[in-house]
Scaffold this motif. Structure first.
Motif, PDB file in Angstrom:
ATOM      1  N   ASP A  55      -2.321   4.882  -0.567  1.00 35.09           N
ATOM      2  CA  ASP A  55      -3.361   3.973  -0.077  1.00 35.09           C
ATOM      3  C   ASP A  55      -2.860   2.538  -0.011  1.00 35.09           C
ATOM      4  O   ASP A  55      -3.494   1.676   0.590  1.00 35.09           O
ATOM      5  N   SER A  96      -7.062   3.700 -11.746  1.00 35.06           N
ATOM      6  CA  SER A  96      -8.075   4.758 -11.848  1.00 35.06           C
ATOM      7  C   SER A  96      -7.644   6.034 -11.143  1.00 35.06           C
ATOM      8  O   SER A  96      -8.245   7.085 -11.335  1.00 35.06           O
ATOM      9  N   ASN A 121      -7.657  -7.358  -7.431  1.00 36.85           N
ATOM     10  CA  ASN A 121      -8.024  -6.621  -6.225  1.00 36.85           C
ATOM     11  C   ASN A 121      -7.471  -5.201  -6.202  1.00 36.85           C
ATOM     12  O   ASN A 121      -8.135  -4.283  -5.698  1.00 36.85           O
ATOM     13  N   TYR A 122      -6.249  -5.022  -6.728  1.00 37.43           N
ATOM     14  CA  TYR A 122      -5.552  -3.754  -6.508  1.00 37.43           C
ATOM     15  C   TYR A 122      -5.332  -2.904  -7.764  1.00 37.43           C
ATOM     16  O   TYR A 122      -5.376  -1.671  -7.686  1.00 37.43           O
ATOM     17  N   HIS A 152      -5.812  12.152  -8.309  1.00 41.10           N
ATOM     18  CA  HIS A 152      -7.134  11.644  -8.653  1.00 41.10           C
ATOM     19  C   HIS A 152      -7.542  12.165 -10.034  1.00 41.10           C
ATOM     20  O   HIS A 152      -8.094  11.424 -10.856  1.00 41.10           O
ATOM     21  N   GLN A 204      -8.038  -0.110  -8.796  1.00 42.33           N
ATOM     22  CA  GLN A 204      -8.053   1.047  -7.902  1.00 42.33           C
ATOM     23  C   GLN A 204      -6.852   1.955  -8.148  1.00 42.33           C
ATOM     24  O   GLN A 204      -6.973   3.183  -8.134  1.00 42.33           O
ATOM     25  N   LYS A 238      -7.927   6.340  -7.986  1.00 39.16           N
ATOM     26  CA  LYS A 238      -8.661   6.387  -6.720  1.00 39.16           C
ATOM     27  C   LYS A 238      -7.722   6.069  -5.563  1.00 39.16           C
ATOM     28  O   LYS A 238      -7.903   6.576  -4.458  1.00 39.16           O
ATOM     29  N   TRP A 239      -6.770   5.186  -5.834  1.00 43.01           N
ATOM     30  CA  TRP A 239      -5.739   4.864  -4.861  1.00 43.01           C
ATOM     31  C   TRP A 239      -4.394   5.356  -5.365  1.00 43.01           C
ATOM     32  O   TRP A 239      -4.125   5.329  -6.565  1.00 43.01           O
TER      33      TRP A 239
END
Length: 386
Positions: free
Chosen positions: A170, A122, A115-116, A49, A119, A124-125
């Motif tokens: 994720d 960043s 969509n992916y 992260h 995330q 985050k996923w």
């Protein structure tokens, strides 16, 4: 001598900035914790992260999808700097970027990218990529994980193993067989978010090295997904994977270069400090020649890796140069780590010094994303083409 000048190429100002920022991050976030993570086989997901906040979890992703919009030159630099301190983190970062995220970038629909990718880019996923299976290994064309059409979707059954980030990821890009075994057009790629019913993580591997990088089994039991999760055309999954792996091998080459650099720099510093018979051991020709060979091998591997990266950034086919770079750099990592332990002597065999860890971590470079033997097959096939 600092190996940060390896591959004497001034590169871009951006490369220098990335090199310094990732080096500072590794010294601050990785070095104090790497031994504890290694001992416990702890996967520090929060580190990724933070790497996302640093901008290196979507380096190859265009800015329109939330990425840094950079190229393989800068990406290779980031992997090297992470791997000089902890190759485990370099490995998981590379799998996220060049396998999972890059597969969606290269072959996903516009909707899937929107969509992916933001995330993933960043941080985050965290992303995983599932190709290898327990009974196939390099023989991916005969995979047993099968996706069967059912209504407006697909029913998936089977398992994958040796999947980096598999449990904590994720999102997983899965390659499943949708045709006959051995058919190059008999596999299809799917995007499967964590938490999808029927999709679970199995056993976590107890590994020799890269122990802070999570490696697990993925299990699919009547896992149903919508056809909207299919990536590209039915039957294109294996062809897509080969193109993804061309870039992935550049990642592992960079991992090998960074691992070798870390071991070399530790051995160089120790050789200047360690005194025997009234002088530093680096003043003995036996040690000095070892250091010379280590440095030369690293220079060659780094040049090959940055050359493959440059060709990739230019849109050229990189099947041959990426295999050459991966083969040379991974074998270099093993040789250099071995010599580093030798230079440390008995202390190199203890966990009090980092070369013991580099020694264990280095071997994965010759196995992951195609063994050295597979690289030689790829290289020989390419150079023997009519």
């Amino acid at each position: 001598m600092d190996t940060s000048s390896t591959a004497e190429n001034p590169g871009s100002g951006i490369r220098s900035l990335i090199e310094q920022s990732v080096r500072d991050f590794a010294a601050r976030e990785l070095k104090p914790n790497m031994n504890q993570w290694d001992e416990a086989q702890f996967f520090p997901k929060d580190v990724f992260h933070k790497l996302g906040e640093l901008g290196v979890m979507g380096m190859l992703v265009p800015e329109e999808f939330g990425g840094a919009g950079l190229g393989y030159d800068e990406y290779v630099t980031a992997i090297i700097e992470l791997s000089k301190v902890d190759p485990s983190i370099g490995l998981s970062m590379a799998a996220h970027n060049s396998l999972c995220t890059n597969h969606i970038l290269m072959f996903g629909s516009e909707e899937q990218k929107k969509n992916y990718l933001p995330q993933l880019a960043s941080g985050k996923w965290l992303g995983a990529w599932g190709l290898t299976e327990p009974n196939t290994g390099s023989d991916a064309g005969n995979m047993r994980t099968v996706a069967v059409r059912e209504g407006d979707g697909w029913l998936i059954n089977g398992s994958k193993n040796f999947i980096t980030n598999g449990k904590s990821g994720d999102l997983t890009v899965l390659i499943a067989r949708t045709g006959e075994p051995g058919d190059k057009h008999g596999a299809t790629a799917f995007i499967i978010p964590q938490g999808t019913p029927g999709f679970t993580a199995g056993r976590k591997e107890n590994k020799l090295g890269m122990r802070a990088s999570e490696t697990v089994e993925l299990i699919f039991q009547d896992c149903f997904i919508s056809d909207s999760q299919r990536m590209g055309e039915v039957g294109d999954g294996f062809i897509q994977s080969l193109k993804v792996l061309d870039g992935g091998r550049i990642s592992i080459a960079a991992l090998g270069v960074g691992t070798a650099m870390g071991a070399y720099e530790a051995a160089l510093a120790y050789s200047k400090e360690r005194k025997q018979f009234g002088k530093a051991i680096c003043d003995f020709q036996a040690i000095a020649f070892k250091l010379a060979d280590m440095y030369t091998d690293i220079q060659a591997s780094s040049l090959l890796t940055y050359h493959a990266a440059a060709l990739k950034d230019q849109g050229e086919k990189v099947t041959l140069p990426s295999a050459v770079a991966k083969y040379h750099a991974s074998e270099t990592a093993v040789r250099v780590a071995n010599e580093a332990v030798q230079i440390f002597g008995g202390y190199g065999f203890t966990k009090d010094y980092p070369v013991e860890k580099f020694y264990r971590d280095s071997k994965l470079c010759t196995i992951g994303e195609g063994t050295s033997e597979i690289q030689k097959m790829v290289i020989s096939k390419e150079i023997l083409r009519d």
